[in-house]
Design a protein around this motif. Structure first.
Motif, PDB file in Angstrom:
ATOM      1  N   GLY A  70       0.179   2.216 -17.190  1.00 52.49           N
ATOM      2  CA  GLY A  70      -0.146   2.792 -15.892  1.00 52.49           C
ATOM      3  C   GLY A  70      -1.341   2.133 -15.203  1.00 52.49           C
ATOM      4  O   GLY A  70      -1.655   2.466 -14.059  1.00 52.49           O
ATOM      5  N   GLY A  71      -2.029   1.221 -15.904  1.00 52.95           N
ATOM      6  CA  GLY A  71      -3.184   0.542 -15.310  1.00 52.95           C
ATOM      7  C   GLY A  71      -4.394   1.438 -15.145  1.00 52.95           C
ATOM      8  O   GLY A  71      -5.306   1.156 -14.372  1.00 52.95           O
ATOM      9  N   ASP A 119      -6.640  -6.046  -8.652  1.00 55.14           N
ATOM     10  CA  ASP A 119      -6.882  -4.764  -7.970  1.00 55.14           C
ATOM     11  C   ASP A 119      -7.735  -3.811  -8.803  1.00 55.14           C
ATOM     12  O   ASP A 119      -7.522  -2.585  -8.765  1.00 55.14           O
ATOM     13  CB  ASP A 119      -5.557  -4.076  -7.603  1.00 55.14           C
ATOM     14  CG  ASP A 119      -4.713  -4.916  -6.670  1.00 55.14           C
ATOM     15  OD1 ASP A 119      -5.230  -5.290  -5.610  1.00 55.14           O
ATOM     16  OD2 ASP A 119      -3.565  -5.233  -7.038  1.00 55.14           O
ATOM     17  N   PHE A 120      -8.682  -4.347  -9.559  1.00 57.06           N
ATOM     18  CA  PHE A 120      -9.598  -3.473 -10.316  1.00 57.06           C
ATOM     19  C   PHE A 120     -10.451  -2.688  -9.320  1.00 57.06           C
ATOM     20  O   PHE A 120     -11.089  -3.267  -8.452  1.00 57.06           O
ATOM     21  CB  PHE A 120     -10.504  -4.315 -11.222  1.00 57.06           C
ATOM     22  CG  PHE A 120     -11.496  -3.497 -12.002  1.00 57.06           C
ATOM     23  CD1 PHE A 120     -11.218  -3.101 -13.303  1.00 57.06           C
ATOM     24  CD2 PHE A 120     -12.711  -3.090 -11.434  1.00 57.06           C
ATOM     25  CE1 PHE A 120     -12.115  -2.321 -14.026  1.00 57.06           C
ATOM     26  CE2 PHE A 120     -13.610  -2.311 -12.148  1.00 57.06           C
ATOM     27  CZ  PHE A 120     -13.313  -1.932 -13.450  1.00 57.06           C
ATOM     28  N   SER A 182      -6.207  -0.497 -12.127  1.00 53.08           N
ATOM     29  CA  SER A 182      -5.936  -1.922 -11.946  1.00 53.08           C
ATOM     30  C   SER A 182      -4.431  -2.146 -11.986  1.00 53.08           C
ATOM     31  O   SER A 182      -3.673  -1.233 -12.290  1.00 53.08           O
ATOM     32  CB  SER A 182      -6.565  -2.736 -13.078  1.00 53.08           C
ATOM     33  OG  SER A 182      -5.828  -2.509 -14.260  1.00 53.08           O
ATOM     34  N   ASN A 183      -4.043  -3.380 -11.698  1.00 58.46           N
ATOM     35  CA  ASN A 183      -2.661  -3.808 -11.910  1.00 58.46           C
ATOM     36  C   ASN A 183      -2.659  -4.500 -13.287  1.00 58.46           C
ATOM     37  O   ASN A 183      -3.186  -5.602 -13.440  1.00 58.46           O
ATOM     38  CB  ASN A 183      -2.267  -4.784 -10.807  1.00 58.46           C
ATOM     39  CG  ASN A 183      -0.886  -5.377 -11.026  1.00 58.46           C
ATOM     40  OD1 ASN A 183      -0.453  -5.585 -12.152  1.00 58.46           O
ATOM     41  ND2 ASN A 183      -0.208  -5.672  -9.933  1.00 58.46           N
ATOM     42  N   ARG A 294      -0.388   7.997 -10.391  1.00 58.07           N
ATOM     43  CA  ARG A 294      -1.351   7.359  -9.494  1.00 58.07           C
ATOM     44  C   ARG A 294      -0.570   6.664  -8.383  1.00 58.07           C
ATOM     45  O   ARG A 294       0.647   6.449  -8.507  1.00 58.07           O
ATOM     46  CB  ARG A 294      -2.127   6.284 -10.246  1.00 58.07           C
ATOM     47  CG  ARG A 294      -1.172   5.248 -10.864  1.00 58.07           C
ATOM     48  CD  ARG A 294      -1.872   4.039 -11.407  1.00 58.07           C
ATOM     49  NE  ARG A 294      -2.403   3.234 -10.337  1.00 58.07           N
ATOM     50  CZ  ARG A 294      -2.997   2.057 -10.521  1.00 58.07           C
ATOM     51  NH1 ARG A 294      -3.116   1.567 -11.754  1.00 58.07           N
ATOM     52  NH2 ARG A 294      -3.475   1.364  -9.519  1.00 58.07           N
ATOM     53  N   LEU A 295      -1.278   6.269  -7.339  1.00 57.26           N
ATOM     54  CA  LEU A 295      -0.661   5.407  -6.331  1.00 57.26           C
ATOM     55  C   LEU A 295      -0.842   3.956  -6.766  1.00 57.26           C
ATOM     56  O   LEU A 295      -1.881   3.605  -7.344  1.00 57.26           O
ATOM     57  CB  LEU A 295      -1.338   5.607  -4.976  1.00 57.26           C
ATOM     58  CG  LEU A 295      -1.130   6.971  -4.321  1.00 57.26           C
ATOM     59  CD1 LEU A 295      -2.051   7.117  -3.097  1.00 57.26           C
ATOM     60  CD2 LEU A 295       0.335   7.174  -3.922  1.00 57.26           C
ATOM     61  N   THR A 296       0.138   3.124  -6.483  1.00 56.62           N
ATOM     62  CA  THR A 296      -0.041   1.682  -6.708  1.00 56.62           C
ATOM     63  C   THR A 296      -0.799   1.119  -5.497  1.00 56.62           C
ATOM     64  O   THR A 296      -0.856   1.770  -4.443  1.00 56.62           O
ATOM     65  CB  THR A 296       1.323   0.987  -6.814  1.00 56.62           C
ATOM     66  OG1 THR A 296       2.030   1.194  -5.578  1.00 56.62           O
ATOM     67  CG2 THR A 296       2.144   1.540  -7.972  1.00 56.62           C
ATOM     68  N   PRO A 297      -1.343  -0.083  -5.622  1.00 56.55           N
ATOM     69  CA  PRO A 297      -2.066  -0.631  -4.464  1.00 56.55           C
ATOM     70  C   PRO A 297      -1.207  -0.733  -3.205  1.00 56.55           C
ATOM     71  O   PRO A 297      -1.741  -0.657  -2.098  1.00 56.55           O
ATOM     72  CB  PRO A 297      -2.506  -2.018  -4.957  1.00 56.55           C
ATOM     73  CG  PRO A 297      -2.608  -1.858  -6.449  1.00 56.55           C
ATOM     74  CD  PRO A 297      -1.512  -0.914  -6.830  1.00 56.55           C
ATOM     75  N   ASP A 298       0.115  -0.871  -3.340  1.00 55.39           N
ATOM     76  CA  ASP A 298       0.961  -0.913  -2.128  1.00 55.39           C
ATOM     77  C   ASP A 298       1.560   0.465  -1.785  1.00 55.39           C
ATOM     78  O   ASP A 298       2.560   0.547  -1.071  1.00 55.39           O
ATOM     79  CB  ASP A 298       2.050  -1.994  -2.253  1.00 55.39           C
ATOM     80  CG  ASP A 298       3.074  -1.668  -3.335  1.00 55.39           C
ATOM     81  OD1 ASP A 298       2.841  -0.720  -4.118  1.00 55.39           O
ATOM     82  OD2 ASP A 298       4.115  -2.344  -3.406  1.00 55.39           O
TER      83      ASP A 298
END
Ligand code: FAD
Length: 432
Positions: A70-71, A119-120, A182-183, A294-298
């Protein structure tokens, strides 16, 4: 819901291309088994110290849990602090908790030093209570953590939760601002580039099949037989986590591989994403059979859980996708029409005491047992055990704690009891 298994993170990541035909070297200082966070972090540290290092990976870089998770880069450990104090005492638990915070700094530092574009971000995490008694326990935990570890968690009453999450099913929450997101696939890909830059070599599709100790004292330590040939190594480091197998049977018997699964939705409209997670936290709930999301960066909703206990197969992934989608809609009814674009699974490693373990076993170095808290801790343990191998005396409170096997020795590495364990955890969630 017809769905192909596909890992969303991989669709965002470019892995380095290695020369597939390159033979493994005849001789190295350290053979590292596994190219996930643990193995790569160890290899980076060792290579920077001038050691000749070969990383041997049976599949491809990051193929294991390291690209599938899940990062979430979380403070604390899987077990609660009161349990830890009663088991290990105050002083060691203080050091363990400090290590969990240092492990987040460790990832942040590597990301900065190696300019890893993953994307940390220190988004913080939110734990949400599924029952009133779970919430009542938050205040007690936060008080112990403040007193014993000098670390502040913020407890939120039910009526304060709307600033953190667009769901009204929970009884309250607890926030730690220090945790990060993060990714993970980009992170593990970046880590592998840093390993190569530091001078180590990575061999994909090089399954370690056997490890033999040289019986002659004073001569080279290990004969390492791989699917790409044999090499000799002065030392061996094992970072195979939930995928630990027959090559290291003693370690395999100490670990239970448990499946965890994730779905991600299509990209959500910005106002909806903001409504669901206004502060972009890493979120997980208080159950044993928990959900994490969580939300992803996109701006996709990424929603995971131990929907099936068995490791990933086509069947468990499809079944989990259905269960997770229902779970996600229970938490977030506005997502009932959201399309699910990706579903995948991966394998976690649980020790019988649900703790990370690291050190030496049968002459090999190892670090394992992250129990779903591995992004930061695997990176940290890889680095710390590598420092130990290089002759330092790094602070590491997880070295030397008892590493129990199965009760009555009833385990040969094949987890026949998982359906019972799954049912047991569901039962505990019902009664506790
Ligand atoms: C679905 C899922 C979600 C998760 N979410 C989170 C999260 O949000 N936050 C968090 O902190 N943790 C999370 N985790 C846990 C975290 O991903 C792991 O703890 C971490 O990635 C472990 O890293 P590792 O390098 O030790 O193992 P892995 O990344 O699993 O790597 C082990 C590697 O060893 C290789 N290998 C095994 N045997 C051999 C052999 N004989 N020869 C050569 N190579 C071999 C495998 O192919 C594999 O690539 C999650 C895990 C899963 C599965």
């Amino acid at each position: 819901m017809p769905l192909e298994e596909q890992n969303y993170w991989l669709s965002t990541t470019q892995f380095p291309t290695l020369v597939a035909s390159r033979p493994v070297p005849e001789l190295v200082d350290v053979a590292v088994i596994g190219a996930g966070f643990t193995g790569l972090s160890a290899a980076r540290t060792l290579a920077k110290r001038g050691a000749r290092v070969a990383v041997l990976e049976s599949e491809s870089i990051g193929w294991g849990a390291s690209s599938r998770n899940g990062g979430m880069i979380l403070s604390g450990m899987k077990l609660g602090v009161n349990k830890l104090i009663s088991r290990y005492g105050r002083e060691r638990t203080q050091r363990m908790y400090a290590a969990s915070l240092a492990s987040i700094d460790c990832v942040e530092q590597i990301v900065a030093e190696e300019s890893i574009d993953c994307d940390f971000v220190r988004s913080g995490h939110l734990e949400v209570a599924c029952k009133q008694k779970h919430f009542d326990d938050y205040a007690r935990q936060a008080e112990v953590i403040a007193r014993e570890f000098n670390h502040t968690l913020r407890v939120l009453q039910k009526q304060e939760l709307s600033s953190e999450i667009g769901s009204d099913i929970y009884y309250g929450g607890m926030v730690d601002e220090v945790s990060a997101g993060s990714n993970p696939a980009r992170y593990v890909a970046g880590l592998s580039r840093a390993v190569v830059k530091a001078g180590a070599e990575i061999f994909e599709h090089a399954r370690v099949e056997a490890l033999e100790r040289n019986p002659r004292q004073g001569e080279l330590g290990w004969k390492v037989t791989t699917s790409r040939g044999t090499l000799w190594a002065h030392e061996v480091f094992v970072g195979t986590s939930g995928y630990t197998g027959k090559a290291t049977p003693a370690l395999q018997k100490k670990l239970i591989p448990i499946g965890s699964f994730i779905i991600t939705t299509e990209v959500l409209p910005e106002p909806l994403a903001r409504e669901l997670s206004p502060r972009n936290r890493m979120i997980y709930d208080s159950k044993n059979y928990l959900y994490y999301y969580r939300l992803t960066p996109d701006r996709r909703m990424l929603f995971g859980g131990r929907a099936a206990f068995f490791p990933e197969t086509g069947e468990t992934v499809r079944r989990s996708a259905r269960i997770l989608r229902r779970g996600m809609i229970d938490v977030y009814p506005p997502l009932s029409d959201a399309k699910i674009d990706y579903v995948w699974g991966g394998t976690l490693d649980f020790a019988f005491d649900i703790m990370p373990h690291a050190g030496q076993m049968d002459g090999m170095y190892y670090a394992v047992g992250y129990a779903g808290h591995g992004v930061a801790m695997a990176t940290y343990q890889g680095q710390k055990i590598a420092e130990l191998m290089a002759g330092d005396k790094p602070e590491n409170p997880f070295v030397g704690i008892p590493f129990p096997g199965a009760p009555l020795g009833l385990y040969n590495g094949k987890p026949w009891f998982l359906p019972f364990a799954g049912a047991w955890y569901k039962f505990l969630d019902w009664v506790s």
